[in-house]
Design an enzyme around this catalytic site. Sequence first.
Site, short mmCIF file in Angstrom:
data_model
loop_
_atom_site.label_atom_id
_atom_site.label_comp_id
_atom_site.label_asym_id
_atom_site.label_seq_id
_atom_site.Cartn_x
_atom_site.Cartn_y
_atom_site.Cartn_z
N ASP A 113 -16.08 -1.85 7.35
CA ASP A 113 -15.03 -1.30 8.22
C ASP A 113 -15.61 -0.43 9.32
O ASP A 113 -15.18 -0.50 10.48
CB ASP A 113 -14.03 -0.48 7.40
CG ASP A 113 -13.12 -1.34 6.54
OD1 ASP A 113 -12.85 -2.50 6.93
OD2 ASP A 113 -12.67 -0.86 5.49
N LYS B 248 -10.01 -1.14 -2.90
CA LYS B 248 -11.31 -0.76 -2.34
C LYS B 248 -11.99 0.34 -3.15
O LYS B 248 -13.20 0.29 -3.40
CB LYS B 248 -11.17 -0.33 -0.89
CG LYS B 248 -10.78 -1.45 0.06
CD LYS B 248 -10.71 -0.95 1.49
CE LYS B 248 -10.33 -2.06 2.45
NZ LYS B 248 -10.36 -1.62 3.87
N SER C 72 -2.85 -11.39 4.03
CA SER C 72 -4.19 -11.22 4.59
C SER C 72 -4.50 -12.28 5.65
O SER C 72 -4.19 -13.46 5.49
CB SER C 72 -5.24 -11.29 3.48
OG SER C 72 -6.55 -11.24 4.05
#
Length: 290
Positions: free
Chosen positions: A108, A72, A21
């Site tokens: 997002d 998610k 990440s």
Amino acid sequence: MKEVGGHTRPFAVLGHPVAHSLSPCMHNASFAALDFDGVYLALDVAPDDLESVIPALGAAGFGGLNITVPLKERAFAALTRLGESARTLGSVNTVVFTERGPEGHNTDGDGFIEALREAFGRDVDGTSVFVLGAGGAGRVAALYAAGQGASALVLSDLDNGRLRRLEHEIRERFPGLELHCTDHSGEAAERARDSELLVQATPVGMKPEDSSPLPDRAFRGGQRAFDLIYMYPETAFLRAAREAGAETANGLGMLLHQGARAFTLWTGLEPDTGAMRGALKRAVYGEGGA
């Protein structure tokens, strides 16, 4: 970055795996630039542990969380308090700890739209949009294009089942939208050429030797081409678009702006996006960026 001490507020991204990440580098850069006493970590959390880990981190004093793949959808199912963005996408990439408990959001879509505005000076309103790829990233782009006023939308994916699921979802949510779908590469090229904004949302291009997922005839002058891949300044998709006269941008801006939105949700502060962008460019492209 400030020296970590007893008053330092921890934040983290949860994933499985998560060592790759880039969120720690950009958020820690913003903390340092703002002289904010915080530290951002990457924590590997197994999917079955997520439901118990999120409230435990809140109880431990964490200021906020990011959630990345494959967690998610798990976070969406685990949280009872959800913002509109999370409900729209059916997934959570940001957790804010409130007095009433953890609350899930998804930045997002906002990151996608803000990246388009930054790169091209406009978003999707009144624009015909072609989205290549109906998976997670393509779904975000397609849903936000539909919701933000695209004049027409074309979806393309060689996986017909995935394509039809997204088609069904968009037709239910946006019944008045002009929508076309294709799982045929020849038709996809023609549909792409007729569109004003092309969004590349497949993994093709993650390897430097990958060729463009669309042929040269799919591109023309006057188009905008946006590739969600950010590992390289220019993928083969973007190179083909640029050589045809289109404006181009890669996915680093989307990564940046979804993170910036999360930063504000946690802290109430405007992040230092210049510091965040510099950190990302150094991490992805090497010293000096690109």
